[in-house]
Design a protein around this motif. Structure first.
Motif, short mmCIF file in Angstrom:
data_model
loop_
_atom_site.label_atom_id
_atom_site.label_comp_id
_atom_site.label_asym_id
_atom_site.label_seq_id
_atom_site.Cartn_x
_atom_site.Cartn_y
_atom_site.Cartn_z
N ILE A 144 -65.12 22.32 -92.32
CA ILE A 144 -64.17 21.29 -91.88
C ILE A 144 -63.26 21.82 -90.78
O ILE A 144 -63.09 21.19 -89.73
N ILE A 145 -62.66 22.97 -91.02
CA ILE A 145 -61.73 23.57 -90.05
C ILE A 145 -62.45 24.68 -89.31
O ILE A 145 -62.40 25.85 -89.69
N THR A 146 -63.14 24.32 -88.25
CA THR A 146 -63.89 25.28 -87.44
C THR A 146 -62.94 26.02 -86.50
O THR A 146 -61.78 25.61 -86.33
N PRO A 147 -63.41 27.10 -85.86
CA PRO A 147 -62.55 27.77 -84.87
C PRO A 147 -62.04 26.84 -83.78
O PRO A 147 -60.91 27.00 -83.31
N LEU A 148 -62.85 25.84 -83.40
CA LEU A 148 -62.40 24.89 -82.38
C LEU A 148 -61.19 24.10 -82.88
O LEU A 148 -60.19 23.96 -82.17
N VAL A 149 -61.27 23.61 -84.11
CA VAL A 149 -60.18 22.82 -84.68
C VAL A 149 -58.93 23.67 -84.86
O VAL A 149 -57.83 23.29 -84.45
N SER A 150 -59.08 24.83 -85.49
CA SER A 150 -57.91 25.68 -85.73
C SER A 150 -57.32 26.17 -84.41
O SER A 150 -56.09 26.29 -84.27
N GLY A 151 -58.16 26.44 -83.42
CA GLY A 151 -57.67 26.86 -82.11
C GLY A 151 -56.84 25.79 -81.43
O GLY A 151 -55.81 26.07 -80.82
N ILE A 152 -57.28 24.54 -81.55
CA ILE A 152 -56.52 23.42 -80.98
C ILE A 152 -55.15 23.31 -81.63
O ILE A 152 -54.13 23.16 -80.95
N ALA A 440 -58.36 16.26 -84.08
CA ALA A 440 -59.39 17.29 -84.01
C ALA A 440 -60.23 17.32 -85.29
O ALA A 440 -61.47 17.42 -85.24
N ILE A 441 -59.57 17.24 -86.45
CA ILE A 441 -60.29 17.27 -87.72
C ILE A 441 -61.19 16.05 -87.85
O ILE A 441 -62.37 16.15 -88.22
N ALA A 442 -60.64 14.85 -87.54
CA ALA A 442 -61.43 13.62 -87.66
C ALA A 442 -62.65 13.63 -86.74
O ALA A 442 -63.76 13.30 -87.16
#
Length: 464
Positions: A144-152, A440-442
């Motif tokens: 769910i929380i990929t590096p892309l999401v957490s980075g954003i 980002a998560i959605a």
């Protein structure tokens, strides 16, 4: 027993017990790397919200005290709680912007400083189980929380805080509101510039110890110059009590309901950050980063993060997280013994119950603090960009980034866009972190993955 360091080997491995003298000096090295990071959130929040010296000093003292208790829990490992690694806990920057937002909301409604703190700590306490729950579902969280999401999200946190740092450079929020003609005076800009210059010079030094203490040395330099120029009021320290007793719910407890969802989101994000920090700690300590032992340490460490953040709320300070700074110290010193963590915990608790320590930091002039926090907050944003760059940025990734940054920063630049929303939703979505993070998560869940992956260095026109 101890082994000789050779290449990547440790001088003291995880279960080794250094002599008291060696353990003490290893602990001091870690303290140099983490001390400013632990106390800065309390200093910044106190400055922005205009807390008294006594309250500010107490918050700083409790930040140190709780960080010591939390570090002990992580290193000692109590049942399933804790990683059992040399994993140091400290006050998290992730929650800084939202805590300030809660405080400003309560103050605008006429709340006292005690009511402000009651709302901040109550909201943090109610949201802290999020991290405890997700510690049991690490593989699911990774999807769910990929590096892309957490980075954003981390980038948005850094961007949100830069305004706070720049305001301190000019002299602080109180000066801007009450005496705008004195804001950004040559004196304030000079003090901030001295701190910035010293930090940059030490950071670029070839000496690893000078680099590690760059922020500490920068603040000391600015503090000394400010004191020489009469900008520091030491008389406030004499009014402090001899001992700062950790009193549960000293300021009371309440909940800012519009900020509960954003707070829960930040606990979700900090869970992912802690996974990365704990993995790095395990790696530099020569411990496994795959398998059952590794997964138990990660789960225990994140469960410890959540419980320690709940303890922080109970004992009047802000959420805790696993610090990444100590990983560099482990690499440089070759000391990965978790028993060193017990010494670190003891020193933090000792400093925490001594109000003079908090008092010295609570009277740092805003412009001196701003010179350091401007770099620190900018570094948070840069860290988010580095996390994003660890992913392969294809068309899907570019779309997620574009919409997340647009919505997150958009509600800050044009808050009137939410004027038709009920007050509750204005409170929830008025934060760049919340709106951008939820976007980002959605999108990460909804948007299908591209079959053709594009590399980061491909032209942007090929991604659109």
């Amino acid at each position: 027993m101890a082994t000789s360091q050779h290449g990547g080997e440790m001088i003291f491995k995880l279960e080794d017990r250094p002599s008291p003298v060696k353990a003490f000096f290893a602990a001091l090295q870690h303290l140099m790397a983490i001390f400013i990071g632990i106390v800065t959130p309390a200093i910044v929040i106190s400055g922005v919200l205009g807390f008294s010296t006594e309250v500010s000093s107490y918050l700083i003292s409790m930040s140190l005290f709780v960080s010591g208790v939390a570090t002990f829990i992580q290193c000692r490992k109590i049942g399933p709680v804790g990683s059992g690694l040399l994993s140091i806990q400290g006050t998290s920057f992730t929650f800084l912007s939202l805590c300030i937002g809660i405080g400003l909301s309560v103050k605008s409604a006429g709340g006292s400083e005690h009511e402000v703190l009651a709302a901040i700590f109550g909201t943090c306490l109610l949201a802290s189980p999020v991290e405890m729950i997700f510690s049991r579902f690490i593989p699911l969280l990774n999807r769910i929380i990929t590096p892309l999401v957490s980075g954003i999200v981390v980038t948005l946190i850094g961007m949100s805080l830069i305004k706070v740092g720049l305001t301190d450079v000019g002299g602080g929020a109180w000066l801007l509101r009450n005496k705008p003609e004195l804001f950004a005076s040559p004196m304030n800009l000079t003090l901030a510039g001295i701190v910035l210059l010293v930090i940059i010079l030490f950071n670029r030094s070839s000496n690893k110890w000078l680099r590690m203490g760059a922020i500490v040395f920068g603040l000391i330099a600015g503090y000394v110059v400010a004191a020489f120029l009469g900008k520091v009021d030491f008389s406030a320290i004499s009014k402090l009590e001899a001992v700062a007793l950790p009193i549960p719910f000293k300021f009371g407890v309440s909940v800012s309901w519009p900020h509960l969802i954003p707070m829960a989101l930040l606990f979700l994000v900090t869970t992912v950050e802690s996974m990365g920090d704990l993995t790095a700690t395990s790696m530099v300590s020569g411990e496994p980063v795959v398998g059952d032992v590794y997964m138990k340490r990660i789960s225990g460490g994140i469960l410890g993060d959540g419980i320690n953040s709940a303890l922080a709320a109970v004992f009047n300070t802000f959420p805790n997280t696993t610090f990444s700074q100590n990983n560099g110290v482990i690499q440089m010193t070759g000391v990965a013994s978790r028993y060193v963590g017990i010494w670190i915990a003891g020193l933090l608790v000792l400093f925490g119950v001594c109000p003079v320590v908090g008092g010295v930091f609570s009277i740092i002039p805003n412009s001196v603090l701003g010179g350091a926090t401007l770099i620190m907050f900018g570094t948070v944003a840069a860290a988010g960009i580095r996390i994003i760059s660890s992913s392969i940025i294809d068309r899907r990734g570019v779309l997620i980034m574009a919409l997340s940054f647009a919505t997150g920063l958009g509600v800050v630049f044009v808050p009137e866009i939410l004027q038709s929303f009920p007050p509750f939703f204005k409170g929830v979505f008025g934060s760049a972190i919340t709106t951008g993070g939820l976007t980002a998560i959605a999108l990460n869940i909804i948007l299908p993955h591209d079959l053709r992956k594009l590399h980061v260095d491909e032209p942007l026109k090929d991604m659109l």
